[in-house]
Design a protein around this motif. Sequence first.
Motif, PDB file in Angstrom:
ATOM      1  N   LYS A 169       7.100  50.037  69.828  1.00 51.36           N
ATOM      2  CA  LYS A 169       7.623  50.970  70.829  1.00 51.36           C
ATOM      3  C   LYS A 169       6.585  52.029  71.195  1.00 51.36           C
ATOM      4  O   LYS A 169       6.377  52.333  72.378  1.00 51.36           O
ATOM      5  CB  LYS A 169       8.895  51.647  70.294  1.00 51.36           C
ATOM      6  N   ARG A 177      12.094  48.086  60.804  1.00 51.29           N
ATOM      7  CA  ARG A 177      12.217  49.353  61.530  1.00 51.29           C
ATOM      8  C   ARG A 177      10.835  49.954  61.817  1.00 51.29           C
ATOM      9  O   ARG A 177      10.613  50.504  62.885  1.00 51.29           O
ATOM     10  CB  ARG A 177      13.078  50.327  60.730  1.00 51.29           C
ATOM     11  N   PRO A 187       8.790  43.474  65.012  1.00 51.73           N
ATOM     12  CA  PRO A 187      10.138  43.979  64.723  1.00 51.73           C
ATOM     13  C   PRO A 187      11.046  42.927  64.087  1.00 51.73           C
ATOM     14  O   PRO A 187      12.029  43.272  63.431  1.00 51.73           O
ATOM     15  CB  PRO A 187      10.661  44.376  66.116  1.00 51.73           C
ATOM     16  N   THR A 220       9.394  47.931  64.648  1.00 51.07           N
ATOM     17  CA  THR A 220       9.979  48.334  65.931  1.00 51.07           C
ATOM     18  C   THR A 220       9.348  49.617  66.445  1.00 51.07           C
ATOM     19  O   THR A 220       9.019  49.742  67.625  1.00 51.07           O
ATOM     20  CB  THR A 220      11.502  48.522  65.783  1.00 51.07           C
TER      21      THR A 220
END
Length: 313
Positions: free
Chosen positions: A223, A216, A197, A219
């Motif tokens: 996640k 993005r 990220p 990330t």
Amino acid sequence: MEPNVRFWITERQSFIQRFLQWTELLDPTNLVISIEKIEKSRQLLLTNEDASIHDLEDQSIQEAWKRSLSTVHPDNSKLIPVLFRPAALLPFTAPMVFLSLVSVKSLKSMILPQLSFYTYNTAFNIINGNASYNRHPYETVLLGAGAIVSTTFFGLVPRLLQIKFALRNILIRKTLPVIILAQVSGINAVASRSFEPVRGIEVMDKEGNVVGYSKRAGTKAVKDTATSRVVLFGTSALIPEVFSYFYKRTQFFLRYPSSLWTLKLSCTILVMGLMVPVSFSMFPQIGRIQYSKLEKEIQSATEETELFYNRGV
């Protein structure tokens, strides 16, 4: 285009299809495939760019896809070390999960299972994570060491609390270690892949052409993987605890109390045997992200409405 990337982009699979695919890729025999066979499979796929795993008439193509997808990293086209291939996750971590939840009084007996579990998971996450960003070997070592130390400490918290406060409530005593194990497993995935990220990972169009690096997308990749780890280890730890709770109330346990460990270990292996392909199938291997959710620099570099990135295992 890298064959593995091509496969995951073109084969738009549902959860069930991904689950069935992973049950084949997690075959333990994928750990003992010779380098020569892998190279032949890769050469076959590279010379047959239109080859599909659904080509039922060509068994060699199907076998080539299985070997390639289960042993080769899609970002750098390098062989994944045998001990850290997806098929190795179950045999290595199932005993560690079991031992991590065994009630012991010795500090050494508490630390070793936790340290082994999070050391293996850290290495697995780093090796199977996205490899498209720039990083130096010493950075990877330092990051891994930090992830191991921090998550091992947090993993020991419920055991230390039990020793210090002598928790009497059976619900808290049994569920707290499970909750901590699940959450710290997710934290471990985030910590060991925290460069993604920060530095961004490659995003590609449907032809496999790299259009830029996106923080993005990095990330989102981390996640999604962390979520899958929470589900995997949380479920694999919870169900054996529930099973053992009811098993202790049976006549068989009263007659053979030593059987609890054997049955609990067997239950852990069986549950993880199901949950590993489930967790790997929760999100596509090559993730998709909408053009509008990416950085402006990437938006100006392409007119594609949807881009792709390697989520990592």
